[in-house]
Scaffold this motif. Structure first.
Motif, short mmCIF file in Angstrom:
data_model
loop_
_atom_site.label_atom_id
_atom_site.label_comp_id
_atom_site.label_asym_id
_atom_site.label_seq_id
_atom_site.Cartn_x
_atom_site.Cartn_y
_atom_site.Cartn_z
N GLU A 151 -19.67 46.64 2.78
CA GLU A 151 -19.31 47.31 1.19
C GLU A 151 -19.08 46.02 0.38
N ILE A 152 -18.57 44.62 1.28
CA ILE A 152 -18.08 43.14 0.41
C ILE A 152 -19.93 42.47 0.26
N LEU A 153 -20.69 43.08 0.58
CA LEU A 153 -21.90 42.69 0.81
C LEU A 153 -22.66 43.30 -0.35
N SER A 154 -23.08 44.36 -0.63
CA SER A 154 -22.79 45.52 -1.32
C SER A 154 -22.60 44.93 -2.65
N ASN A 155 -21.74 44.15 -3.04
CA ASN A 155 -21.13 43.42 -4.35
C ASN A 155 -21.39 42.02 -4.84
N LEU A 156 -21.90 41.53 -3.60
CA LEU A 156 -22.54 39.62 -3.52
C LEU A 156 -23.61 39.75 -4.22
N SER A 157 -24.23 38.52 -5.05
CA SER A 157 -25.65 38.74 -4.40
C SER A 157 -26.47 38.78 -3.85
N ALA A 158 -27.85 39.11 -3.52
CA ALA A 158 -28.53 38.87 -2.64
C ALA A 158 -29.48 37.98 -2.39
N ARG A 159 -29.40 37.20 -3.76
CA ARG A 159 -29.99 35.48 -3.83
C ARG A 159 -29.05 34.84 -3.06
N THR A 160 -28.04 34.81 -3.94
CA THR A 160 -26.84 33.58 -2.91
C THR A 160 -26.31 34.10 -1.77
N PHE A 161 -25.99 34.99 -1.35
CA PHE A 161 -25.28 35.73 -0.11
C PHE A 161 -26.49 36.32 0.95
N MET A 162 -26.38 35.81 2.54
CA MET A 162 -27.40 36.93 3.06
C MET A 162 -26.36 36.92 4.60
N ARG A 163 -26.80 38.15 5.43
CA ARG A 163 -26.07 38.53 6.32
C ARG A 163 -27.18 37.59 7.23
N ILE A 164 -26.56 37.44 8.41
CA ILE A 164 -26.96 36.32 9.08
C ILE A 164 -26.69 36.41 10.59
N HIS A 165 -26.07 37.27 10.53
CA HIS A 165 -25.26 38.53 12.01
C HIS A 165 -24.61 39.28 11.92
N LYS A 166 -24.39 40.13 12.71
CA LYS A 166 -23.57 41.50 12.57
C LYS A 166 -22.12 41.26 12.31
N SER A 167 -21.53 39.45 12.36
CA SER A 167 -20.25 39.99 11.98
C SER A 167 -20.39 38.59 10.99
N TYR A 168 -21.34 37.72 10.21
CA TYR A 168 -21.56 37.25 9.44
C TYR A 168 -22.02 37.40 8.23
N ILE A 169 -22.05 36.58 6.68
CA ILE A 169 -22.13 36.71 5.84
C ILE A 169 -22.06 35.10 5.50
N VAL A 170 -23.20 34.67 4.84
CA VAL A 170 -22.83 33.02 4.02
C VAL A 170 -23.31 33.33 2.87
N ASN A 171 -23.10 31.91 2.30
CA ASN A 171 -22.93 31.69 1.06
C ASN A 171 -25.03 30.56 1.12
N LEU A 172 -25.38 31.17 0.93
CA LEU A 172 -26.43 30.15 0.91
C LEU A 172 -26.90 28.83 0.38
N SER A 173 -26.37 28.96 -0.51
CA SER A 173 -26.22 27.83 -1.29
C SER A 173 -25.07 26.28 -0.49
N LYS A 174 -23.84 27.24 0.37
CA LYS A 174 -23.23 26.43 1.30
C LYS A 174 -23.95 25.69 2.57
N VAL A 175 -24.28 26.27 3.10
CA VAL A 175 -25.38 25.51 4.53
C VAL A 175 -26.30 24.17 4.38
N GLU A 176 -25.40 23.46 5.01
CA GLU A 176 -25.42 21.65 5.13
C GLU A 176 -26.67 21.54 6.66
#
Length: 232
Positions: free
Chosen positions: A175-200
């Motif tokens: 539900e929360i993923l559906s409210n976020l932009s697919a250009r910026t946020f991505m699910r990387i694991h069944k338990s985690y969504i990340v902000n791609l711009s914050k990947v160091e």
């Protein structure tokens, strides 16, 4: 739509290095130079009191080195190292450094470095909501999407990790993923969504965000690594 400008700071004890970087920054419409610092202590004072998107940081400086400077900041701006010495490269990536430029720096190499920086920031503003509304402790609050580092599943809730604090939100991961932009946020694991711009930093099995290592699930690995590979 106008060009988005990102505030940058030069931190280097050599005037000649400032001269080169200033000339390159002036050629890039996405960058605006807001401060020049000639030692790390001066830079600490500025960065703690002013918004900064990007720093060009030398390593060998008097009183405090560039690496010591990064260690002193709880949440440093994105960083491009500019130095004549390559032996610190491996250590520097432990602190979220996005690129490492060896002096003398060519314009073509500088441009490539800035393209990497911009790849994490430039988004279609009409596509990316600036805020999302979530329910915390029975009341609705607004979170700035840029402040979100990552999101973790937590039973019938999710934990939203921001720069300031952790929120326990009454919603599901999907539900929360559906409210976020697919250009910026991505699910990387069944338990985690990340902000791609914050990947160091990343490997084939995990990503690093704000010094936290997050696992990459097999199902999500290909899409994530393809994206990060294009941004590298």
């Amino acid at each position: 739509m106008g060009v988005t400008q990102y505030k940058c700071v030069i931190i280097d004890d050599e005037p000649a290095a400032h001269y080169v970087l200033i000339s390159y920054i002036e050629k890039n419409a996405n960058l605006i130079l807001v401060s020049q610092c000639y030692n790390a202590l001066e830079a600490l004072d500025y960065i703690r009191n002013n918004p900064v998107d990007l720093i060009f940081l030398d390593i060998d400086m008097p009183e405090m080195s560039g690496i010591e400077f990064l260690k002193s900041l709880s949440s440093p701006p994105q960083t491009i190292l500019t130095t004549a010495h390559s032996q610190y490269a491996l250590e520097s990536y432990d602190y979220g450094v996005i690129d490492y430029l060896l002096k003398p720096i060519s314009l073509s190499r500088f441009i490539k470095s800035i393209e990497r920086f911009l790849s994490f920031h430039q988004r279609d503003e009409t596509d990316d909501p600036k805020n999302i509304t979530v329910k915390v402790d029975g009341r609705n609050i607004e979170l700035k999407t840029y402040d979100i580092n990552y999101i973790q599943s937590y039973g019938n809730y999710v934990k939203v990790f921001t720069r300031q604090k952790i929120y326990l939100v009454s919603t599901t991961t999907q539900e929360i993923l559906s409210n976020l932009s697919a250009r910026t946020f991505m699910r990387i694991h069944k338990s985690y969504i990340v902000n791609l711009s914050k990947v160091e930093k990343y490997t084939e099995s995990e990503v690093l965000i704000n010094n936290e290592k997050l696992p990459i699930g097999i199902t999500f690995k290909r899409e994530l690594l393809e994206y990060l590979g294009k941004s590298a």
